[in-house]
Scaffold this motif. Sequence first.
Motif, PDB file in Angstrom:
ATOM      1  N   ILE A 235      -5.882  16.029   0.777  1.00  0.00           N
ATOM      2  CA  ILE A 235      -6.234  16.397   1.947  1.00  0.00           C
ATOM      3  C   ILE A 235      -6.804  17.913   1.815  1.00  0.00           C
ATOM      4  CG2 ILE A 235      -5.556  16.889   4.256  1.00  0.00           C
ATOM      5  CD1 ILE A 235      -3.207  14.820   4.027  1.00  0.00           C
ATOM      6  N   PHE A 236      -6.245  18.668   1.343  1.00  0.00           N
ATOM      7  CA  PHE A 236      -6.619  20.018   1.016  1.00  0.00           C
ATOM      8  C   PHE A 236      -8.209  20.071   0.435  1.00  0.00           C
ATOM      9  CE2 PHE A 236      -7.031  23.940  -1.364  1.00  0.00           C
ATOM     10  CZ  PHE A 236      -6.584  25.046  -0.090  1.00  0.00           C
ATOM     11  N   HIS A 237      -8.324  19.233  -0.355  1.00  0.00           N
ATOM     12  CA  HIS A 237      -9.428  19.373  -1.205  1.00  0.00           C
ATOM     13  C   HIS A 237     -10.782  18.549  -0.447  1.00  0.00           C
ATOM     14  CE1 HIS A 237      -7.204  20.905  -4.483  1.00  0.00           C
ATOM     15  NE2 HIS A 237      -8.320  21.778  -4.472  1.00  0.00           N
ATOM     16  N   LYS A 238     -10.180  17.375   0.093  1.00  0.00           N
ATOM     17  CA  LYS A 238     -11.241  16.265   0.533  1.00  0.00           C
ATOM     18  C   LYS A 238     -11.270  15.859   2.085  1.00  0.00           C
ATOM     19  CE  LYS A 238     -11.210  13.847  -3.641  1.00  0.00           C
ATOM     20  NZ  LYS A 238     -10.476  12.519  -4.170  1.00  0.00           N
ATOM     21  N   GLY A 239     -10.096  16.408   2.722  1.00  0.00           N
ATOM     22  CA  GLY A 239     -10.108  15.978   4.271  1.00  0.00           C
ATOM     23  C   GLY A 239     -10.911  16.946   4.938  1.00  0.00           C
ATOM     24  N   LYS A 240     -11.112  16.502   6.332  1.00  0.00           N
ATOM     25  CA  LYS A 240     -12.146  17.229   7.110  1.00  0.00           C
ATOM     26  C   LYS A 240     -11.269  18.276   8.037  1.00  0.00           C
ATOM     27  CE  LYS A 240     -14.817  13.200   8.573  1.00  0.00           C
ATOM     28  NZ  LYS A 240     -14.379  12.011   8.992  1.00  0.00           N
ATOM     29  N   VAL A 241     -12.131  19.341   8.026  1.00  0.00           N
ATOM     30  CA  VAL A 241     -11.664  20.524   8.852  1.00  0.00           C
ATOM     31  C   VAL A 241     -11.448  20.016  10.350  1.00  0.00           C
ATOM     32  CG1 VAL A 241     -11.990  23.090   9.472  1.00  0.00           C
ATOM     33  CG2 VAL A 241     -13.130  21.932   7.300  1.00  0.00           C
ATOM     34  N   GLY A 242     -10.279  20.794  10.692  1.00  0.00           N
ATOM     35  CA  GLY A 242      -9.811  20.456  12.103  1.00  0.00           C
ATOM     36  C   GLY A 242      -9.014  19.396  12.409  1.00  0.00           C
ATOM     37  N   GLU A 243      -8.843  18.381  11.006  1.00  0.00           N
ATOM     38  CA  GLU A 243      -8.173  17.144  11.471  1.00  0.00           C
ATOM     39  C   GLU A 243      -6.709  17.219  10.909  1.00  0.00           C
ATOM     40  OE1 GLU A 243     -10.072  13.704  11.475  1.00  0.00           O
ATOM     41  OE2 GLU A 243     -11.693  15.196  12.689  1.00  0.00           O
ATOM     42  N   THR A 244      -6.221  15.995  11.651  1.00  0.00           N
ATOM     43  CA  THR A 244      -4.769  15.813  11.139  1.00  0.00           C
ATOM     44  C   THR A 244      -4.750  14.439  10.364  1.00  0.00           C
ATOM     45  OG1 THR A 244      -3.959  16.791  13.323  1.00  0.00           O
ATOM     46  CG2 THR A 244      -2.622  15.233  12.402  1.00  0.00           C
ATOM     47  N   TYR A 245      -3.906  14.439   9.442  1.00  0.00           N
ATOM     48  CA  TYR A 245      -3.703  13.408   8.797  1.00  0.00           C
ATOM     49  C   TYR A 245      -1.954  12.692   8.562  1.00  0.00           C
ATOM     50  CZ  TYR A 245      -8.386  14.018   7.172  1.00  0.00           C
ATOM     51  OH  TYR A 245      -9.506  14.003   6.929  1.00  0.00           O
ATOM     52  N   ASN A 246      -1.700  11.692   9.063  1.00  0.00           N
ATOM     53  CA  ASN A 246      -0.502  10.902   8.527  1.00  0.00           C
ATOM     54  C   ASN A 246      -0.078  10.658   7.334  1.00  0.00           C
ATOM     55  OD1 ASN A 246       0.448  11.336  11.410  1.00  0.00           O
ATOM     56  ND2 ASN A 246       0.241   9.448  11.979  1.00  0.00           N
ATOM     57  N   THR A 299      -2.894   4.913   7.843  1.00  0.00           N
ATOM     58  CA  THR A 299      -4.404   4.169   7.585  1.00  0.00           C
ATOM     59  C   THR A 299      -5.455   5.157   7.208  1.00  0.00           C
ATOM     60  OG1 THR A 299      -3.501   2.248   8.747  1.00  0.00           O
ATOM     61  CG2 THR A 299      -5.860   2.590   8.184  1.00  0.00           C
ATOM     62  N   LYS A 300      -5.396   6.211   8.190  1.00  0.00           N
ATOM     63  CA  LYS A 300      -6.660   7.054   7.997  1.00  0.00           C
ATOM     64  C   LYS A 300      -6.640   7.693   6.699  1.00  0.00           C
ATOM     65  CE  LYS A 300      -8.038  11.561  10.161  1.00  0.00           C
ATOM     66  NZ  LYS A 300      -7.757  12.493  11.208  1.00  0.00           N
ATOM     67  N   LEU A 301      -5.438   8.362   6.278  1.00  0.00           N
ATOM     68  CA  LEU A 301      -5.429   8.678   4.945  1.00  0.00           C
ATOM     69  C   LEU A 301      -5.868   8.077   3.696  1.00  0.00           C
ATOM     70  CD1 LEU A 301      -4.626  11.119   3.012  1.00  0.00           C
ATOM     71  CD2 LEU A 301      -2.127  10.392   3.221  1.00  0.00           C
ATOM     72  N   GLU A 302      -5.482   6.731   3.869  1.00  0.00           N
ATOM     73  CA  GLU A 302      -5.752   5.787   2.907  1.00  0.00           C
ATOM     74  C   GLU A 302      -7.265   5.388   2.829  1.00  0.00           C
ATOM     75  OE1 GLU A 302      -1.131   3.884   2.995  1.00  0.00           O
ATOM     76  OE2 GLU A 302      -2.674   2.816   3.980  1.00  0.00           O
ATOM     77  N   THR A 308      -2.865   6.628  -1.782  1.00  0.00           N
ATOM     78  CA  THR A 308      -1.920   5.361  -1.618  1.00  0.00           C
ATOM     79  C   THR A 308      -0.500   6.143  -2.224  1.00  0.00           C
ATOM     80  OG1 THR A 308      -2.425   4.362  -3.625  1.00  0.00           O
ATOM     81  CG2 THR A 308      -3.384   3.306  -1.278  1.00  0.00           C
ATOM     82  N   PRO A 309       0.612   5.517  -1.857  1.00  0.00           N
ATOM     83  CA  PRO A 309       1.990   6.022  -2.475  1.00  0.00           C
ATOM     84  C   PRO A 309       1.855   5.150  -4.060  1.00  0.00           C
ATOM     85  CG  PRO A 309       2.385   4.839  -0.365  1.00  0.00           C
ATOM     86  CD  PRO A 309       0.972   4.691  -0.430  1.00  0.00           C
ATOM     87  N   SER A 310       2.447   5.871  -4.782  1.00  0.00           N
ATOM     88  CA  SER A 310       2.343   5.306  -6.545  1.00  0.00           C
ATOM     89  C   SER A 310       3.736   4.617  -6.582  1.00  0.00           C
ATOM     90  CB  SER A 310       2.328   6.405  -7.220  1.00  0.00           C
ATOM     91  OG  SER A 310       3.456   7.227  -7.270  1.00  0.00           O
ATOM     92  N   LEU A 311       4.822   4.929  -6.037  1.00  0.00           N
ATOM     93  CA  LEU A 311       6.124   4.241  -6.273  1.00  0.00           C
ATOM     94  C   LEU A 311       6.589   3.434  -5.356  1.00  0.00           C
ATOM     95  CD1 LEU A 311       8.131   7.372  -7.733  1.00  0.00           C
ATOM     96  CD2 LEU A 311       7.043   5.500  -9.094  1.00  0.00           C
ATOM     97  N   GLN A 312       7.264   2.262  -5.717  1.00  0.00           N
ATOM     98  CA  GLN A 312       8.053   1.381  -5.135  1.00  0.00           C
ATOM     99  C   GLN A 312       9.493   2.103  -4.721  1.00  0.00           C
ATOM    100  OE1 GLN A 312       7.820  -1.670  -3.598  1.00  0.00           O
ATOM    101  NE2 GLN A 312       5.601  -1.308  -4.363  1.00  0.00           N
ATOM    102  N   PHE A 313      10.170   2.039  -3.703  1.00  0.00           N
ATOM    103  CA  PHE A 313      11.441   2.726  -3.429  1.00  0.00           C
ATOM    104  C   PHE A 313      12.487   2.563  -4.431  1.00  0.00           C
ATOM    105  CE2 PHE A 313      15.557   3.700  -0.839  1.00  0.00           C
ATOM    106  CZ  PHE A 313      15.008   4.896  -0.688  1.00  0.00           C
TER     107      PHE A 313
END
Length: 352
Positions: A235-246, A299-302, A308-313
Amino acid sequence: MQTILITGGAGFIGSHLTRLFVTKYPDYHIVNLDNLTYAGNLENLKDIESSSNYEFVKGDIADLDFLTTLFTKYNFTGVLHCAAESHVDRSITDPLAFVTTNVVGTVSLLQAAKEHWKGNMEGKMFYHISTDEVYGSLGAEGFFYENTSYDPRSPYSASKASSDHFVRAFHHTYHLPIKISNCSNNYGPFHFPEKLIPLCIHNIIHNKPLPIYGKGENVRDWLYVEDHVRAIDTIFHKGKVGETYNIGGHNEWTNIDLIKELCKQMDVKLARPAGTSAQLITFVKDRAGHDLRYAIDATKLETELGWTPSLQFEEGLSKTIDWYLSNNEWLANVTSGNYQKYYEGMYGGEES
Ligand code: NAD
Ligand code: DAU
């Protein structure tokens, strides 16, 4: 050349974030500002402390004069703001401490950044690390989306919600370039044993009761900490300025099911007969105002940024237990001293 201020870098998530940035970006200069509360521990950063692109500074994010001097000295291009009081139970006992650090501290940082970057906001970034708890509590159905209305219900989440509002206010009012992410429950190495998973790992090792609030029916959405800091990097490198990501793990567990899984894995790893650790489960008085369920829609971040998360719990939990079992000294150090007093106050019994 970026010079990045990471706040709270000696804490749980902050130390993983600092490690990722120091090792992945050798051209960035990383300054870790932390005032080393009970939750901050420089042992968490032992492996990178002598890296040439890393510096530690001890100081308080609520001290504006100090921050002003720091911005002048380092000329930061970015801020990754992790420092906070982070434990819900402590916020119930001492809400003012949460206002001081999470609200006054965040506004002080915003103010220092705004003043230092005034007239030249190009290429600058104030990234605020926040929590899904700002959205309140879900029933059995549904998810938190980025546009879900805020409904914080503990002093901790109210202080985080307030800090999120200030970050957005500085964006709208002063055009400060900002990003916010709201993440679900993290777990992994260096997690302070006041939180559910490391507390229970520690207690199982010492054959102590596992205190489960209420009936253990509350649901949390667990994400491995390294997946969280990878999301922050994206998000720091590719996210949009002013936006929120879950950010979340699609990984909901009731507390009781989670602790049963933990007990099962611990029995195997400690070579104890199956069922030994589960006998330690003890239902205790519920947390005041205990939020029933958190569940993130990421979904927005994905879809926009490809994370995507890398590990199963089960795998992440196994890695986490292994880390605690091979870092006895770390666990012994952080549970000595004031931890004993905290434990007695919270759970009424002496800690081993
Ligand atoms: P933590 O309690 O482990 O660490 C917090 C760090 O901040 C510590 O190193 C502490 O010394 C430092 N700190 C506290 N007050 C300070 C002050 N006034 N000045 C400078 N440093 C100070 O917290 P964590 O669990 O790593 O959480 C980090 C951030 O992530 C927080 O903002 C929290 O709200 C957010 N978050 C946490 C989770 C989680 O599951 N732990 C999930 C989502 C979001
Ligand atoms: O959702 C993100 C949040 O997750 C972060 O913003 C917070 O900083 C972080 O502490 C965490 O908050 P929780 O309150 O969900 O985490 P905690 O580990 O304290 O508790 C997890 C669940 O377990 C919660 O339902 C309360 C319960 N619990 C906790 C403790 C410490 C118990 O049943 N017994 C316990 O002893």
